[in-house]
Design a protein around this motif. Structure first.
Motif, PDB file in Angstrom:
ATOM      1  N   VAL A 153       0.836  -1.203   0.000  1.00  0.00           N
ATOM      2  CA  VAL A 153       0.000   0.000   0.000  1.00  0.00           C
ATOM      3  C   VAL A 153       0.871   1.252   0.000  1.00  0.00           C
ATOM      4  O   VAL A 153       0.602   2.217  -0.732  1.00  0.00           O
ATOM      5  N   LEU A 154       1.922   1.248   0.793  1.00  0.00           N
ATOM      6  CA  LEU A 154       2.798   2.415   0.862  1.00  0.00           C
ATOM      7  C   LEU A 154       3.512   2.655  -0.466  1.00  0.00           C
ATOM      8  O   LEU A 154       3.644   3.808  -0.899  1.00  0.00           O
ATOM      9  N   ARG A 155       3.949   1.591  -1.113  1.00  0.00           N
ATOM     10  CA  ARG A 155       4.620   1.772  -2.401  1.00  0.00           C
ATOM     11  C   ARG A 155       3.652   2.307  -3.453  1.00  0.00           C
ATOM     12  O   ARG A 155       4.028   3.118  -4.304  1.00  0.00           O
ATOM     13  N   GLU A 156       2.395   1.863  -3.415  1.00  0.00           N
ATOM     14  CA  GLU A 156       1.402   2.379  -4.356  1.00  0.00           C
ATOM     15  C   GLU A 156       1.134   3.865  -4.132  1.00  0.00           C
ATOM     16  O   GLU A 156       0.801   4.584  -5.078  1.00  0.00           O
ATOM     17  N   LEU A 157       1.299   4.326  -2.905  1.00  0.00           N
ATOM     18  CA  LEU A 157       1.059   5.729  -2.587  1.00  0.00           C
ATOM     19  C   LEU A 157       2.313   6.587  -2.780  1.00  0.00           C
ATOM     20  O   LEU A 157       2.295   7.769  -2.443  1.00  0.00           O
ATOM     21  N   GLY A 158       3.385   6.010  -3.284  1.00  0.00           N
ATOM     22  CA  GLY A 158       4.575   6.794  -3.598  1.00  0.00           C
ATOM     23  C   GLY A 158       5.656   6.781  -2.544  1.00  0.00           C
ATOM     24  O   GLY A 158       6.641   7.519  -2.677  1.00  0.00           O
ATOM     25  N   PHE A 159       5.534   5.958  -1.502  1.00  0.00           N
ATOM     26  CA  PHE A 159       6.584   5.874  -0.495  1.00  0.00           C
ATOM     27  C   PHE A 159       7.742   5.031  -1.019  1.00  0.00           C
ATOM     28  O   PHE A 159       7.535   4.019  -1.699  1.00  0.00           O
TER      29      PHE A 159
END
Length: 351
Positions: free
Chosen positions: A145-151
């Motif tokens: 989820v974090l990678r999908e949000l640009g983290f």
């Protein structure tokens, strides 16, 4: 922060997943097994949220300190919580902390976390330009989820604990080393170590200054000082991180160069701190092999790995490369032109 709703059709029924700022009406919705552990913390966050709303009325304040909290509700039950806490006094970087409260029934855990994080980023403080978050390296749902949000991953840390009673250790730190609390005098000495422990990309995202270290003072934090040529120097330091569900946490930092005085002084310091805080947990950079080996020899046990991820809205101001002014052909050739009429070439007659 305004409430947000996400409607998903599950089994032919419209089930709503709702995200709201934490308020008093949410506390009675805790189940019996959850209230004993979460109720005191939620009450503290509720009080801090009231102060944060008062801070929002004065956007010109030079610093922002109070955290915010959002909760995800499904079928009128609390499912997850996210806490937003300023990571620097300017309020440009915020630290997120996710926590599961109960298992969702109609939605997947990834859907709950994604909705909660999206709302926290959309309703962030006007000054916020970047965010950081720690999560277990084995938590695939949260990482995806974090990678999908640009983290992006910034650093991998190892978590250390020692449940056994500290073994008898020498009370003296040796070699003239002393343990100093983190304060205005010791913070400038610890600042270069804190900067050396982070990459340039991480330093740009967190946007911290020396005075920001003072917000991490408290139980467990401090600086291990040694004698230097021009006065005391910092050999290592402990920075307090907000208390987690498994106890107090401190991040251990040191200089890039290994100092032999750490072999004796650091285990003695950690023994003292563990006697004061038996549930103390240490975070250490995964790539720092000498420091991890020292903790293992001192009786500490590795209990997991965590990832530090960051997301930034900073934009580098790139100015177009200016081409050198084209020189006119006449000006170039003008340098080759003689400044006076040419002299006649002397002719040599016959002798």
């Amino acid at each position: 922060m305004s409430s947000s709703q996400l409607s998903i059709v599950v089994g032919g029924a419209d089930c709503t997943l709702q995200v709201e700022p934490l308020h008093a009406a949410h506390l009675p919705r805790l189940q019996a097994g959850e209230s004993s552990a979460l109720l005191p913390r939620l009450q503290t966050l509720l009080l801090q949220g009231l102060i944060a709303r008062a801070e929002s009325l004065f956007p010109v304040l030079p610093w922002i300190r109070q955290p915010r909290a959002l909760v995800a509700l499904e079928s009128d039950q609390l499912r997850a919580l996210v806490e937003l806490r300023p990571h620097n006094r300017q309020g440009t970087c915020w630290r997120l902390a996710l926590e599961d409260i109960s298992t969702p029934s109609q939605h997947s855990r990834a859907q709950v976390l994604s909705t909660l994080l999206k709302e926290s980023l959309l309703g962030a403080h006007p000054r916020s330009r970047s965010w950081v978050i720690r999560c277990p390296s084995q938590d695939r749902d949260q990482i995806e989820v974090l990678r999908e949000l640009g983290f992006q991953p910034l650093r991998r840390t190892r978590l250390w604990s020692r449940a056994s009673t500290p073994s008898p250790m020498p009370t003296e730190l040796g070699d003239g080393c002393i343990w100093s609390p983190l304060n205005r005098r010791s913070a400038p000495l610890l600042w270069p170590l804190e900067q050396a422990s982070a990459s340039s990309h991480q330093r740009q995202i967190v946007d911290r200054r020396c005075n920001d270290l003072l917000d991490q003072c408290g139980a467990g934090s401090g600086v291990l000082l040694g004698k230097g040529d021009n006065g005391p120097i910092a050999l290592a330091g402990l920075l307090r991180i907000d208390r987690g569900p498994d106890g107090a946490r401190c991040e251990l930092v040191r200089d890039l160069a290994w100092d032999e005085r750490l072999n004796r002084a650091l285990p003695a310091v950690l023994d003292r701190l563990q006697r004061e805080q038996p549930d103390l947990k240490l975070l250490c950079n995964e790539e720092d092999r000498p420091l991890n080996a020292l903790l293992e020899r001192a009786g500490w046990n590795s209990i997991g790995e965590e990832l530090l991820l960051g997301r930034s809205l900073w934009r580098r101001q790139i100015q177009p490369r200016q081409r050198p002014n084209s020189l006119q052909l006449e000006s170039v050739l003008g340098r080759l032109q003689p400044q006076r009429p040419p002299l006649p070439t002397p002719s040599l007659g016959r002798r």
